[in-house]
Write an enzyme that holds these catalytic residues in place. Sequence first.
Site, short mmCIF file in Angstrom:
data_model
loop_
_atom_site.label_atom_id
_atom_site.label_comp_id
_atom_site.label_asym_id
_atom_site.label_seq_id
_atom_site.Cartn_x
_atom_site.Cartn_y
_atom_site.Cartn_z
N TRP A 73 0.17 -1.18 0.28
CA TRP A 73 0.55 -0.06 -0.09
C TRP A 73 1.19 1.10 -0.12
CZ3 TRP A 73 -4.39 -0.76 4.32
CH2 TRP A 73 -5.08 -1.92 3.49
N GLU A 117 11.61 2.50 -3.64
CA GLU A 117 11.34 3.05 -3.77
C GLU A 117 12.41 3.71 -1.78
OE1 GLU A 117 7.52 3.46 -3.43
OE2 GLU A 117 6.81 3.04 -5.22
N SER A 166 3.53 -2.53 -12.02
CA SER A 166 2.26 -2.11 -13.18
C SER A 166 1.54 -2.91 -12.76
CB SER A 166 2.92 -1.49 -14.17
OG SER A 166 3.38 -0.15 -13.42
N GLY A 173 1.35 -2.43 -6.26
CA GLY A 173 1.60 -1.25 -5.49
C GLY A 173 0.40 -1.35 -5.75
N GLY A 174 -0.27 -0.25 -6.82
CA GLY A 174 -1.23 0.93 -7.02
C GLY A 174 -1.86 0.00 -7.22
#
Length: 240
Positions: free
Chosen positions: A9, A90, A202, A223-224
């Site tokens: 998240w 990140e 992605s 992720g997203g």
Amino acid sequence: MQNLIVANWKMNPVSLEEAKNIFEQIKSGTEGANAEVVICPPFVYLAELKGLTLGAQDIFYEEKGAFTGEVSGEMLKNLGVEYVIIGHSERRKYFSETDEIINEKMKKALESGLKVIFCIGETSGERDAGKKNEVLERQIKKGLAGVENLENINVAYEPVWAIGTGNNCSVEETKESIDFIKKFLALSHVEGVDTRILYGGSVKSENSGEYIKDAKANGLLVGGASLNAEEFVKIIKSAE
Ligand code: PEP
């Protein structure tokens, strides 16, 4: 061995209410699913979410003491957290995490009894320069230095250029990298250990199944798309 589907998240959502809402929807949508599902919310929500396996997004390599702002493996384990993400691009980029720091975190996580989702992957510059395999080798070698048992390690192949860009890696290229990682791990570590290799970058429900079926990934790091419960449940179902 079940496929492992991990939700990262990142620094989302901004309220506990929203976090609980997404979590509960994922929980009811995945009841009886034939895949291992792990949710990695921000630290502040970990104690509040119950009923699915939890992972942390980071860990510090000391047990306790004067390290303002940090969270240790023991703290996570005592809270019932089972997994931790280490080496995410990140953190490498924004928090200057080196392979050496990642290795310290790795050893501490394993010592604390946590299972690890170890992220590796090349940048677009490294890929264009033909250095992808060299980078993957270095990250694995240094990240896993001194780690002899891979039982609690899951490797997530995450090309940096594919993360959060909508530009997911092709199935063919992913398969090549996964095969390379599998061979390299088998060469440098005890044989017979079935380390799961995940793909991340992605992922959405339209492409998720291909990574499992055609690229032979043993799971996904999402992720997203993992913040949209309906979409994430579809991704899980595609990996069963
Ligand atoms: C990630 O955060 O590890 C990730 C793969 O993000 P996204 O799915 O948004 O590309």
